[in-house]
Enzyme design. Structure first.
Site, mmCIF file in Angstrom:
data_model
loop_
_atom_site.group_PDB
_atom_site.id
_atom_site.type_symbol
_atom_site.label_atom_id
_atom_site.label_comp_id
_atom_site.label_asym_id
_atom_site.label_seq_id
_atom_site.Cartn_x
_atom_site.Cartn_y
_atom_site.Cartn_z
ATOM 1 N N GLU A 170 -0.085 -4.026 -1.636
ATOM 2 C CA GLU A 170 1.117 -3.181 -1.499
ATOM 3 C C GLU A 170 1.588 -2.678 -2.865
ATOM 4 O OE1 GLU A 170 4.801 -5.108 -0.299
ATOM 5 O OE2 GLU A 170 5.459 -3.281 0.721
ATOM 6 N N GLY A 185 9.495 -5.491 -3.666
ATOM 7 C CA GLY A 185 9.930 -6.416 -4.720
ATOM 8 C C GLY A 185 10.497 -5.593 -5.864
#
Ligand SMILES: Cc1cc2nc3c(=O)[nH]c(=O)nc-3n(C[C@H](O)[C@H](O)[C@H](O)COP(=O)(O)OP(=O)(O)OC[C@H]3O[C@@H](n4cnc5c(N)ncnc54)[C@H](O)[C@@H]3O)c2cc1C
Length: 142
Positions: free
Chosen positions: A7, A129
């Site tokens: 990702e 994140g």
């Protein structure tokens, strides 16, 4: 957790694609837009800003290509994936912001692609994140 490296790499690919596109459309704009009797690109400041953006984008391209080779070979570690997400998205935001500036007022108008790129770039530092968390991940490797 196993998919986070992938990702974060994908976010980096998007970052570099946006950076390159921003430099390309802004270079074209700076050749066309005339101010004080000459194209923007004839002003040294505009040329230097674009030269810096192009260099940053090219450095990012080398890094992302290396990361892609590593993930294909099964060797992309979590630290490097975090570095890619962190550095490339920070670089993307710096580049796109400079390109908005070079567009002047049109850079703020949603009719111009660079304005949408600026809005879309901002979230890159938040999702998958936040970049502060990327720095934590990188910090664990020290
Ligand atoms: C458009 C969009 C799409 C998304 N898609 C998905 C998705 O498909 N799947 C999914 O699971 N999530 C998704 N998210 C969620 C995204 O991953 C989170 O928003 C992101 O991880 C940040 O978490 P948070 O919003 O809870 O912020 P918070 O954790 O509340 O962070 C707030 C601020 O505090 C800082 N901070 C928090 N903890 C620390 C720490 N330990 N050290 C230093 N600073 C810290 C952060 O860096 C940030 O600046 C998406 C978010 C957006 C905006």
């Amino acid at each position: 957790m196993e998919q986070l490296r992938y990702e974060r790499l994908m976010i980096g690919v998007g970052a570099i694609a946006t950076s390159e596109r921003a430099v390309a459309i802004t270079t074209k704009y700076a050749k066309e837009r005339v101010a004080f009797g000459k194209p923007l690109l004839d002003f040294q400041n505009a040329r230097f800003k674009l030269a810096q953006c192009k260099t940053d984008a090219q450095i990012g391209r080398v890094f992302i290509d290396n990361c892609i080779q590593r993930i294909i070979a099964g060797h992309l570690d979590a630290t490097t994936a975090a570095m890619a997400k962190y550095w490339l998205t920070e670089s993307q935001c710096r580049i796109v912001d400079e390109c908005v500036q070079l567009h002047g007022g049109y850079g703020y108008m949603s009719e111009y692609p660079i304005a949408q790129m600026w809005t879309d770039s901002r979230v890159q530092r938040i999702y998958a994140g936040t970049n502060e968390i990327m720095l934590e991940v990188i910090g664990w490797s020290l």
